[in-house]
Design a protein around this motif. Structure first.
Motif, PDB file in Angstrom:
ATOM      1  N   ILE A   1       0.462  -4.829  10.546  1.00 14.25           N
ATOM      2  CA  ILE A   1      -0.840  -5.220   9.987  1.00 14.25           C
ATOM      3  C   ILE A   1      -1.103  -6.706  10.212  1.00 14.25           C
ATOM      4  CG2 ILE A   1       0.136  -5.572   7.681  1.00 14.25           C
ATOM      5  CD1 ILE A   1      -3.467  -4.469   8.653  1.00 14.25           C
TER       6      ILE A   1
ATOM      7  N   TYR B   1      -5.615   0.452  15.099  1.00 11.16           N
ATOM      8  CA  TYR B   1      -5.759   0.682  13.663  1.00 11.16           C
ATOM      9  C   TYR B   1      -6.854   1.701  13.364  1.00 11.16           C
ATOM     10  CZ  TYR B   1      -9.879  -2.376  13.942  1.00 11.16           C
ATOM     11  OH  TYR B   1     -11.093  -2.925  14.270  1.00 11.16           O
TER      12      TYR B   1
ATOM     13  N   PRO C   1      -2.887   0.034  10.081  1.00  9.55           N
ATOM     14  CA  PRO C   1      -2.392  -0.030  11.465  1.00  9.55           C
ATOM     15  C   PRO C   1      -1.808   1.296  11.922  1.00  9.55           C
ATOM     16  CG  PRO C   1      -0.845  -1.088   9.976  1.00  9.55           C
ATOM     17  CD  PRO C   1      -2.057  -0.741   9.152  1.00  9.55           C
TER      18      PRO C   1
END
Length: 410
Positions: A273, A248, A267
């Motif tokens: 995510i 990320y 991300p």
């Protein structure tokens, strides 16, 4: 235990760079910072609880839904419940809240400091933190318990006939303490319910450097299932503290004098995510804050959106080890001499609004107790599901955490 100024998981450091291209839309940083000093053990435990809570919440909710909760509000409400719990019930709550190595005095002092100092930490950020206990008239509440709620949590304690008028008053309290953003936390009061514990948290902060509305436009947003939609996207170019790794990218947006921040977590391609937020631990966050975030020139794209979220937390808390309090035989003798009490529900209602000027967020946690009848310009465009954290630096307090899957502007 020594009190320290904590700049850890709940606190993301001050962005000191002057952000470019926004002279007319900037909030001049104040030179005054009011440090919030709480014991290091409490700060660390609270941070661990926040990420553990969010991980377990994600496991109980549909993967495609927006999530937005307040770990601080839940921690404080559960702290009020803990004050009346005993035996194995108290032990389960302490373990889930990461309080096993924390003295009662340190915990109580931390709650007092947060209630007193968070609202005055930054004169340009509005924070409200309030607690209340409502009990059914005639129900025998122990004086030591009510006095403790008043002394430690600055709680309002009110006895009422549990009728339609009481329902209206409790909902009005929630509305009054969240700037009318959360106007209902109870739909009804059942005959066996005898007490409600409420914590309300309100936040409103202007960006240290606001987004220019002239740059706001419709833009594509990619949903996790591979489909797309159009959203209202705000854009701003400036120097922000940013970092990236294999999974990320992170960027923090300061409010006002920088004591409060929003950290965005985006991300990388091919990464979800939800997986990022579930994998993130206190130590990861602390390392990100202390050594990875650096001033970088970035073009930020952030959706302009509002959301309301409501979630019952019984299952999440049970997964975290808090189980006995929901069952007959819950040891809540610190609240009342009656031995037939249990917690019927723990729920949280939240609001989040993000626009060019800043952020408005609110949460009310409600606990129902009943008797048993028993250099290059990088891009950071949040055009796909992303995470966010709203925090205060010096107390290590995470006010809100979110996973935004599908932003909508109402």
């Amino acid at each position: 235990m020594k009190n320290i100024l904590v700049k850890g998981i709940f606190g993301i450091g001050l962005c000191t760079a002057v952000l470019a291209g926004c002279t007319n839309n900037s909030v001049a940083p104040s030179t005054k910072v009011t440090p919030i000093e709480i014991p290091e053990s409490v700060a660390t435990g609270s941070g661990q609880f926040a990420f553990d809570f969010f991980k377990n919440l994600q496991a109980t909710q549909p993967a495609t839904e927006n999530l937005f909760v307040s770990p601080l509000s839940l921690h404080m409400a559960m702290g009020m419940l803990l004050a009346g719990a005993q035996g194995e019930t108290a032990s389960e709550i302490k373990t889930a809240l990461k309080l096993n190595d924390i003295s009662e005095d340190d915990l109580q002092q931390a709650y007092k400091v947060l209630i007193r100092d968070l609202p005055i930490a930054d004169s340009r950020v509005k924070v409200g933190l309030a607690n209340s206990m409502w009990y059914k008239e005639g129900f025998p509440v122990k004086t030591d318990y009510t006095q403790g709620l008043k002394d430690i949590f600055n709680a309002e304690v009110t006895g009422l006939p549990f009728d339609a008028t009481a329902l209206a008053k409790i909902n009005q309290w929630a509305s009054d303490n969240t700037n009318k953003k959360i106007d209902k936390v109870l739909d009804s009061i059942t005959a066996d319910q005898v007490m409600f514990l409420l914590n309300a948290l309100y936040f409103k902060g202007s960006w240290q450097s606001e987004f220019d509305p002239k740059n706001t436009k419709e833009a594509a947003y990619n949903l996790e299932d591979g489909t797309g939609k159009t959203t209202t996207m705000m854009f701003h170019e400036g120097t922000f503290d940013a970092a990236s790794n294999d999974t990320y990218k992170a960027l923090r947006l300061p409010y006002a004098n920088g004591q409060f921040n929003m950290t965005l977590i985006l991300p990388n391609d091919g990464v979800k995510i939800g997986d990022v937020m579930s994998a993130m631990k206190y130590t990861d966050w602390e390392d990100l804050q202390k050594s990875q975030l650096h001033g970088t020139k970035v073009m930020v794209g952030l959706p302009k959106f509002q959301l309301k979220y409501s979630v019952k937390l019984n299952k999440t808390l049970s997964q975290m080890g808090i189980q006995k309090v929901f069952l007959p035989g819950a040891e809540l003798q610190g609240i009342s001499s009656q031995n037939n009490l249990l917690v019927s529900f723990v729920k949280q209602d939240t609001f989040l609004g993000v626009d060019e000027e800043g952020t408005e967020a609110a949460a009310v946690t409600t606990i129902g107790i009943e008797v048993t009848s028993l250099p290059m310009v990088q891009k950071f465009i949040c055009n796909k599901p992303f995470g966010l954290v709203i925090s205060e630096n010096t107390s290590n307090s995470i006010l809100f955490m979110g996973r935004i899957m599908n932003p909508t502007l109402h």
